[in-house]
Design an enzyme around this catalytic site. Structure first.
Site: not given
Length: 359
Positions: A168, A241, A351
């Site tokens: 990520r 998420s 995130e």
């Protein structure tokens, strides 16, 4: 003002972020032709600033109003760069809808992105976040990233190995004000080897009697699973998420597993790309923990605080039930992270990029 550029003052951003939280930009530019970027960034209100680049808004949480102008790239053309009969390099402009682009690749008979179906956002945001799902990260399929560097006026075409991809993470995320991603090239295949070993995906395909699924059948399974677990942002504001799965030393993961045997743990390569990209010394063995399990174990799934809440079906997903502000969602996220830290000694990181506030 040309057809390639549209300038809006005092622009509402509520519909430009999938959380649907209110925010406003003093100045917003929609740019259909990336070649106009030098001209736009030299205009009054943009000159001397580092604008906030907004795509589909699925990787943002507005904790407040941005203090810089907002830039939106709307070009969405897709073209073939090269092909050799089996492998095809496909180029997509940054403003292309991600899921629409994945469906386009499958319609062309190209595999490689099927596990990343139904992820909200744009093509330009994909390499920044190094989006991933069901055992695949987009960096595995990226051939090169095209970007403009406002500070120097230079145009770049960065091969995948120069993008500093990690979990990520990417060079573009670590240096958010340096580059504007304008297009991405993907290396795809007419004879793709599907990946179905991720938990839940293989079982779903087997239950459907698909022992040797095609890329399109894998995509259909991924879409069905995502729709069963994740709320539609058009119905219930969310950014997918919210927390990264934390990566910890393997010894720490082993100790947690002894105490919590049901905690899902996944091995991580000892020399991660994100560490090497920072110039750090290689780490020893590390493990990835399930953030959803940690959060659920702390009792947060389905929790609601006013209109800010956690999804009933997935502990990783923060949701806006209607009138939550970004500050309220951020406060809830901080409390969730604090409870996981207190109980398990594990730090959670968001995130999405937090704008207008500090994490």
């Amino acid at each position: 003002m040309s057809d390639a550029v549209r300038i809006v003052r005092d622009a509402a951003l509520t519909h430009r972020n999938t959380f649907g939280v209110p925010a406003r930009a003093s100045l917003l530019a929609e740019v259909a032709d990336a070649r106009m970027l030098p001209d736009v960034l030299a205009r009054d209100g943009f000159a001397g600033t580092t604008p906030l680049l907004v795509g589909g808004g699925s990787n943002l949480l507005f904790g407040g109003d941005p203090d810089v102008p907002v830039l939106v790239l709307t070009g969405d053309a897709v073209s073939v760069v090269s092909e050799d009969g089996t492998d095809v390099v496909l180029r997509a402009e940054a403003g292309a809808n991600w899921h629409g682009f994945v469906m386009d690749t499958l319609a062309r008979g190209l595999g490689g992105l099927e596990n990343l179906s139904l992820i909200p956002g744009t093509v330009g945001a994909a390499p920044i976040q190094n989006i991933g799902a069901y055992g695949v990260e987009v960096c595995e399929r990226i051939h090169a990233v095209e970007a403009f560097e406002p500070a120097t006026g230079a145009w770049h075409r960065l091969p995948a190995e120069d993008c500093g991809f990690g979990y990520r993470d990417s060079l573009f995320k670590r240096q958010p004000d340096r580059f504007i991603v304008t297009a991405v090239e993907f290396l795809l295949s007419r004879q793709a080897q599907v990946r179905v070993d991720y938990a839940g995906l293989g079982e779903a395909l087997a239950a459907a009697g698909l022992a040797a699924p095609t890329p399109r059948q894998v995509a259909d399974a991924v879409i069905a699973i995502r729709r069963s677990k994740l709320p539609d942002p058009a119905v219930l504001g969310n950014a997918g998420s919210f927390f990264k799965n934390p990566i910890v030393p393997a010894a720490q993961a082993d100790a947690l597993c002894e105490k919590y045997p049901r905690l899902p743990v996944f091995p991580v390569a000892p020399f991660p790309a994100d560490a090497l990209a920072h110039g750090e010394a290689p780490h020893g063995p590390r493990s990835k923990l399930s953030a959803a399990w940690l959060i659920d174990a702390c009792g947060w799934k389905g929790h609601r605080r006013g209109d800010a809440g956690v999804a009933d079906a997935h502990a990783l997903v923060l949701v806006n039930h209607g009138a939550a502000t970004g500050a309220e969602l951020l406060g809830l996220a901080r409390d969730i992270a604090a409870s996981v830290q207190e109980r398990f000694g594990v730090a959670l990181e968001p995130e999405p990029r937090v704008v207008g506030a500090r994490w």
